[in-house]
Design an enzyme around this catalytic site. Structure first.
Site, short mmCIF file in Angstrom:
data_model
loop_
_atom_site.label_atom_id
_atom_site.label_comp_id
_atom_site.label_asym_id
_atom_site.label_seq_id
_atom_site.Cartn_x
_atom_site.Cartn_y
_atom_site.Cartn_z
CB CYS A 134 -0.91 0.03 1.28
SG CYS A 134 -1.98 1.44 1.52
CB CYS A 137 -0.40 2.50 4.08
SG CYS A 137 -2.10 1.97 3.42
CG ASP A 138 3.26 1.35 4.46
OD1 ASP A 138 2.65 1.70 5.42
OD2 ASP A 138 3.14 0.17 4.09
#
Ligand code: NAP
Length: 312
Positions: A134, A137-138
């Site tokens: 993701c 997200c990261d």
């Protein structure tokens, strides 16, 4: 039949939330169950440019918020619950969760699909410690680091472009030298000078001591192997894997007809079981997009209403 819902929707991605909106707006007693995170795969999507009418800079999470609020506005109940088992044998269907069993006259399965894993040594060990599925997200953990993106479809190439906003350099590893992604995305990827393509390569091992330090690559044409190490000053790098999805149909094996793991429906989203419908990426179909999932959800809910009117 007070405690019986008209419609239970399993999964709160775009398909499930659209079914929730249409179900509740048609005044059906509607429950949406989600086990993990609202929005399904789109919460992992950094930009949603191709959903008609989406606002500028729409992200997966912002679109999910609007989908959710709209369904709730019309009275859809949304609960976080892990579905353990389903029983579709009788006219009233049962959905067994960890703490409660819910009953309904009709069901929409909208459980979507989950990211595929490479399956190589080190992938599991370094998930969350360098390996990610993701970018939204990261990505910011890798501000000014190097990252490797794996895959040759729209997801990999789009997320590689997105990652160039954070990473110093993005290496795109793809096992062939042609892509599944659409031409515009391929052109944009090739034009991005922060992206270097490593074609005909696959990752066969991810290594490190506590944090991810290197990947072992194999040339898919010559069979030669090589190891790429994180820059010494950085100490680590990111490996973002976007190699497709697996349908989430474990719960429905032997309950509805599946083909290659996906749920088979007709154009009205009907499965082979009366009163059970499916919507979105979990369904056997040719185009898996937010817009097609949302359309499926609307069709499924409208047909669930018809089914209830004719059968109860
Ligand atoms: P995909 O189109 O199925 O592509 C998966 C890619 O990963 C392929 O290039 C495949 O290689 C590679 N791959 C598969 N297994 C692998 C493995 N074990 N090791 C290394 N590489 C592997 O998946 P996706 O990119 O996630 O897209 C899924 C669907 O969503 C597609 O229909 C796509 O068009 C759609 N999508 C659309 C958008 C958009 O329109 N904005 C954005 C994202 C996704 P091969 O090519 O060699 O098979």
């Amino acid at each position: 039949m007070d405690n019986i819902y008209d419609l239970i929707i399993i999964g709160a991605g775009p398909g499930g939330l659209a079914a929730g909106l249409y179900g509740a707006r048609a005044k059906m007693k509607t429950l949406v169950l989600e086990k993990e995170k609202m929005g399904g795969q789109i919460v992992s999507t950094s930009e949603v440019e191709n959903y008609p009418g989406s606002v500028e800079n729409a992200t997966g999470p912002s679109l999910t918020k609007r989908f959710t609020e709209q369904a709730e506005k019309f009275g859809a109940e949304i609960k976080m619950a892990n579905v353990k088992e389903v029983n579709f044998d009788g006219k009233i269907k049962e959905v067994v969760c960890d703490n409660e069993t819910y009953k309904a006259k009709s069901i929409v399965i909208a459980t979507g699909a989950s990211p595929k894993k490479i399956g190589c040594p080190g992938e599991k060990e370094f998930t969350g410690k360098g390996v990610s599925y993701c970018a939204t997200c990261d990505a910011d953990f890798f501000e000014d680091f190097e990252v490797i993106v794996v895959g040759g479809g729209d997801s990999a190439l789009e997320e590689a472009i997105y990652l160039t906003k954070f990473a110093r350099k993005v290496y795109l590893v793809h096992r062939r030298d042609t892509f599944k992604a659409c031409n515009t995305v391929i052109e944009n990827t090739k034009a991005n000078d922060k992206i270097e393509m490593w074609l005909n390569k696959e990752i066969i091992e991810i290594k490190g001591d506590g944090i991810l330090e290197s990947v072992v690559l194999k040339d898919t044409v010559t069979g030669e192997t090589s190891e790429y190490f994180a820059d010494e000053d950085d100490g680590t790098m990111g490996v973002f894997i976007f190699i497709g999805f697996n349908p989430q149909t474990e719960l429905f094996k032997d309950k509805v007809e599946l083909r290659n793991g996906y749920i088979v429906t007709d154009e009205e989203m009907r499965t082979n079981i009366d009163g059970v419908f499916a919507a979105g990426d979990v369904r056997e179909k040719s185009l898996r997009q937010v817009v097609t999932a949302a359309a499926d959800g609307a069709i499924a809910a409208v047909n669930a209403e018809k089914y209830i009117n004719e059968n109860f």
